[in-house]
Write a protein that holds these residues in place. Sequence first.
Motif, mmCIF file in Angstrom:
data_model
loop_
_atom_site.group_PDB
_atom_site.id
_atom_site.type_symbol
_atom_site.label_atom_id
_atom_site.label_comp_id
_atom_site.label_asym_id
_atom_site.label_seq_id
_atom_site.Cartn_x
_atom_site.Cartn_y
_atom_site.Cartn_z
ATOM 1 N N LEU A 107 0.822 -1.211 0.000
ATOM 2 C CA LEU A 107 0.000 0.000 0.000
ATOM 3 C C LEU A 107 0.856 1.261 0.000
ATOM 4 C CD1 LEU A 107 -2.841 -0.982 2.506
ATOM 5 C CD2 LEU A 107 -2.904 -1.015 0.003
ATOM 6 N N ARG A 108 1.989 1.199 0.657
ATOM 7 C CA ARG A 108 2.868 2.369 0.726
ATOM 8 C C ARG A 108 3.366 2.775 -0.657
ATOM 9 N NH1 ARG A 108 6.167 0.250 3.886
ATOM 10 N NH2 ARG A 108 5.296 0.987 5.876
ATOM 11 N N THR A 109 3.578 1.803 -1.518
ATOM 12 C CA THR A 109 4.141 2.081 -2.838
ATOM 13 C C THR A 109 3.079 2.213 -3.928
ATOM 14 O OG1 THR A 109 4.492 -0.281 -3.230
ATOM 15 C CG2 THR A 109 6.319 0.971 -2.276
ATOM 16 N N HIS A 110 1.807 1.996 -3.556
ATOM 17 C CA HIS A 110 0.715 2.090 -4.539
ATOM 18 C C HIS A 110 -0.278 3.132 -4.055
ATOM 19 C CE1 HIS A 110 1.684 -1.276 -7.279
ATOM 20 N NE2 HIS A 110 2.338 -1.726 -6.226
ATOM 21 N N THR A 111 0.079 4.378 -4.267
ATOM 22 C CA THR A 111 -0.742 5.478 -3.761
ATOM 23 C C THR A 111 -2.003 5.702 -4.597
ATOM 24 O OG1 THR A 111 0.608 7.041 -5.024
ATOM 25 C CG2 THR A 111 1.229 6.655 -2.722
ATOM 26 N N GLU A 112 -2.145 4.977 -5.695
ATOM 27 C CA GLU A 112 -3.398 5.056 -6.454
ATOM 28 C C GLU A 112 -4.530 4.314 -5.743
ATOM 29 O OE1 GLU A 112 -1.609 1.145 -7.972
ATOM 30 O OE2 GLU A 112 -0.950 3.062 -7.127
ATOM 31 N N VAL A 113 -4.167 3.475 -4.772
ATOM 32 C CA VAL A 113 -5.158 2.680 -4.049
ATOM 33 C C VAL A 113 -5.830 3.544 -2.988
ATOM 34 C CG1 VAL A 113 -5.520 0.693 -2.530
ATOM 35 C CG2 VAL A 113 -3.919 0.523 -4.445
ATOM 36 N N THR A 114 -7.159 3.590 -3.023
ATOM 37 C CA THR A 114 -7.928 4.337 -2.023
ATOM 38 C C THR A 114 -8.720 3.421 -1.096
ATOM 39 O OG1 THR A 114 -9.827 4.515 -3.534
ATOM 40 C CG2 THR A 114 -8.197 6.314 -3.568
ATOM 41 N N ASP A 115 -8.972 2.183 -1.538
ATOM 42 C CA ASP A 115 -9.825 1.274 -0.786
ATOM 43 C C ASP A 115 -9.100 -0.035 -0.489
ATOM 44 O OD1 ASP A 115 -11.579 3.267 -1.867
ATOM 45 O OD2 ASP A 115 -13.262 1.914 -1.490
ATOM 46 N N LEU A 116 -9.147 -0.437 0.770
ATOM 47 C CA LEU A 116 -8.646 -1.745 1.177
ATOM 48 C C LEU A 116 -9.843 -2.596 1.580
ATOM 49 C CD1 LEU A 116 -6.434 -3.787 2.093
ATOM 50 C CD2 LEU A 116 -6.577 -2.689 4.349
ATOM 51 N N LEU A 117 -9.933 -3.804 1.006
ATOM 52 C CA LEU A 117 -10.966 -4.757 1.384
ATOM 53 C C LEU A 117 -10.296 -5.933 2.078
ATOM 54 C CD1 LEU A 117 -13.742 -6.104 1.452
ATOM 55 C CD2 LEU A 117 -13.412 -6.786 -0.937
ATOM 56 N N VAL A 118 -10.570 -6.096 3.370
ATOM 57 C CA VAL A 118 -10.073 -7.239 4.129
ATOM 58 C C VAL A 118 -11.117 -8.335 4.001
ATOM 59 C CG1 VAL A 118 -9.195 -8.040 6.352
ATOM 60 C CG2 VAL A 118 -8.973 -5.629 5.725
ATOM 61 N N THR A 119 -10.705 -9.485 3.478
ATOM 62 C CA THR A 119 -11.687 -10.500 3.097
ATOM 63 C C THR A 119 -11.197 -11.890 3.457
ATOM 64 O OG1 THR A 119 -13.077 -11.235 1.247
ATOM 65 C CG2 THR A 119 -10.799 -10.644 0.713
ATOM 66 N N GLY A 120 -11.889 -12.905 3.016
ATOM 67 C CA GLY A 120 -11.539 -14.262 3.404
ATOM 68 C C GLY A 120 -12.171 -15.296 2.516
ATOM 69 N N GLY A 121 -12.687 -16.339 3.154
ATOM 70 C CA GLY A 121 -13.031 -16.484 4.545
ATOM 71 C C GLY A 121 -13.808 -15.314 5.118
ATOM 72 N N ASP A 122 -13.619 -15.143 6.421
ATOM 73 C CA ASP A 122 -14.313 -14.078 7.128
ATOM 74 C C ASP A 122 -13.369 -13.479 8.160
ATOM 75 O OD1 ASP A 122 -15.986 -12.469 8.693
ATOM 76 O OD2 ASP A 122 -17.717 -13.755 8.317
ATOM 77 N N PRO A 123 -12.949 -12.224 7.971
ATOM 78 C CA PRO A 123 -12.045 -11.602 8.929
ATOM 79 C C PRO A 123 -12.613 -11.532 10.337
ATOM 80 C CG PRO A 123 -12.141 -10.320 6.911
ATOM 81 C CD PRO A 123 -13.225 -11.352 6.820
ATOM 82 N N MET A 124 -13.938 -11.647 10.475
ATOM 83 C CA MET A 124 -14.529 -11.543 11.794
ATOM 84 C C MET A 124 -14.390 -12.819 12.616
ATOM 85 S SD MET A 124 -15.288 -8.574 12.481
ATOM 86 C CE MET A 124 -15.340 -7.018 11.604
ATOM 87 N N VAL A 125 -13.777 -13.855 12.067
ATOM 88 C CA VAL A 125 -13.421 -14.999 12.910
ATOM 89 C C VAL A 125 -12.126 -14.711 13.673
ATOM 90 C CG1 VAL A 125 -14.526 -16.612 11.311
ATOM 91 C CG2 VAL A 125 -12.050 -16.261 11.175
ATOM 92 N N MET A 126 -11.409 -13.677 13.256
ATOM 93 C CA MET A 126 -10.137 -13.319 13.886
ATOM 94 C C MET A 126 -10.371 -12.686 15.255
ATOM 95 S SD MET A 126 -8.497 -11.410 10.565
ATOM 96 C CE MET A 126 -7.058 -10.825 11.454
ATOM 97 N N LYS A 127 -9.387 -12.832 16.132
ATOM 98 C CA LYS A 127 -9.371 -12.041 17.344
ATOM 99 C C LYS A 127 -9.137 -10.586 16.964
ATOM 100 C CE LYS A 127 -9.819 -15.300 20.460
ATOM 101 N NZ LYS A 127 -11.011 -15.346 21.348
ATOM 102 N N THR A 128 -9.718 -9.692 17.724
ATOM 103 C CA THR A 128 -9.590 -8.267 17.410
ATOM 104 C C THR A 128 -8.142 -7.819 17.420
ATOM 105 O OG1 THR A 128 -11.781 -7.842 18.354
ATOM 106 C CG2 THR A 128 -10.320 -5.951 18.088
ATOM 107 N N ARG A 129 -7.327 -8.408 18.269
ATOM 108 C CA ARG A 129 -5.923 -7.981 18.335
ATOM 109 C C ARG A 129 -5.211 -8.236 17.009
ATOM 110 N NH1 ARG A 129 -5.821 -12.837 21.361
ATOM 111 N NH2 ARG A 129 -4.351 -14.392 20.544
ATOM 112 N N HIS A 130 -5.573 -9.309 16.317
ATOM 113 C CA HIS A 130 -4.959 -9.579 15.009
ATOM 114 C C HIS A 130 -5.464 -8.577 13.973
ATOM 115 C CE1 HIS A 130 -3.081 -13.139 16.499
ATOM 116 N NE2 HIS A 130 -4.212 -13.783 16.691
#
Length: 484
Positions: free
Chosen positions: A221-244
């Motif tokens: 992301l640091r080197t691709h400043t054209e990116v405005t949106d990040l989609l965290v996906t899976g699976g399901d990220p909500m199975v993760m602990k919040t700390r992760h």
Amino acid sequence: MSAQVHALAAPTPRTAAAAATARAVPIAAAVPNPRAAPAAERFAPMSFKVFTARDLDRIPQLARLSPEQRFEMKVVAAVLPFRVNQYVIDELIDWADVPRDPIFQLTFPQRGMLASEHYERIARLIEGDADKDALEAAIAEVRHALNPHPADQMQMNMPLDEHGKRIDGLQHKYRETVLFFPSQGQTCHAYCSFCFRWAQFVGDKELRIASSEARVLQDYLRTHTEVTDLLVTGGDPMVMKTRHLREYLEPLLRPEFDHIQTIRIGSKALTFWPHRFLGAEDADDLMRLLRQLVEAGKHVALMAHYNHWKELETDAAHAAIRRIRATGAVIRAQGPLIAHINDDPAAWARLWKTEVRLGLVPYYMFVERDTGARHYFEVPLARAWEIYQQAIQQVSGLARTARGPSMSASPGKVEIQGVTEIAGEKVFVLRFIQGRNPDWVQRPFFARFDEKATWLDQLAPAFGEAKWFWQDEYEAIRAERLVG
């Protein structure tokens, strides 16, 4: 795998819903800082119990089915991933209406999900108590025949580093948006039987997309400043602990990531385990994280996956929605049009009306992708358009934010805008909502009408044209990426 019990918090099932409601207490009384846990109620804790393919005989409700039906489930579950939890079984499925019940179809395997030749092959091996290696080899061959990664996901969507090596755990198909697959989030609280990412869940590392390194995401992301949106996906990220989840997202608040304006989190948890947002041990921390991101100036969108209005009927679902919205995050609702579950205008109209009433934003009606059990779930494009048109006519303007029917094909997201007649020829009117080349977006194009077609590659250009306006450029892009 035997049934697993996880120490999460949840309300009691619907059979004791009144008692659960009586036990609800104000968040402010349980948490000293109300800004840390913005919600009206907390649900009493209970364990989370999940069943996999090896546990089918341990689900009491299945005893009402015939031995033949239960065997068919085992055969299909040997090939396609199966996972369901007690909340889905107790709260969402009407067992008096099984097997027609839409949530039963959504979560439990059905014989028709495998082609007859595939089903018979696996069934014979299981009935004959075949050698484990022989059975696993046959299962692997069937899986690879089911197009495990549609739309060139592995070949064209995964970016390369400066040495031409594939960066695992990322997809970058459209200029503005990057998808990230955290390794801790590559399962779900239950599996959708039609899931286009089913290959993530079958234990084959060659088919899996995942990364456990926040540094990989940040460097890209640091080197691709054209990116405005990040989609965290899976699976399901909500199975993760919040700390992760925090380890991945909190660094994006640094000034070097100011170009990341929107953080999206793709999840089915509001359907399959809404208690993740209520009484789970780190639910309060999750609410704090969402609020922190919002107050730092990021647009936070929970991309909630809904297939039927029944998923929005429970007290827990309502409470979870209220709690998420109180953080300032927006909930956008999307899902595919699928046979046996929601191929009915009335079901979609009721779903969209319910979403709007609860404060959700209807976002997409997708066409079932060309993977997995597609032959069981797919709906012809002509019928998909009829369902969309008839459903959208029944709702107010607030629900007409739902776009579709949309095919997430390799060239881009192609929307069916209608069926009409031009110069004596009946045609589909199509447009790109997103494209590998942004210049394609919003440009209308036309396909010959085909009442049986279910995907873009089954359509042909209208008016005698030899190819689509975008075809040469797309083929050049594809050739370049495949060589790379």
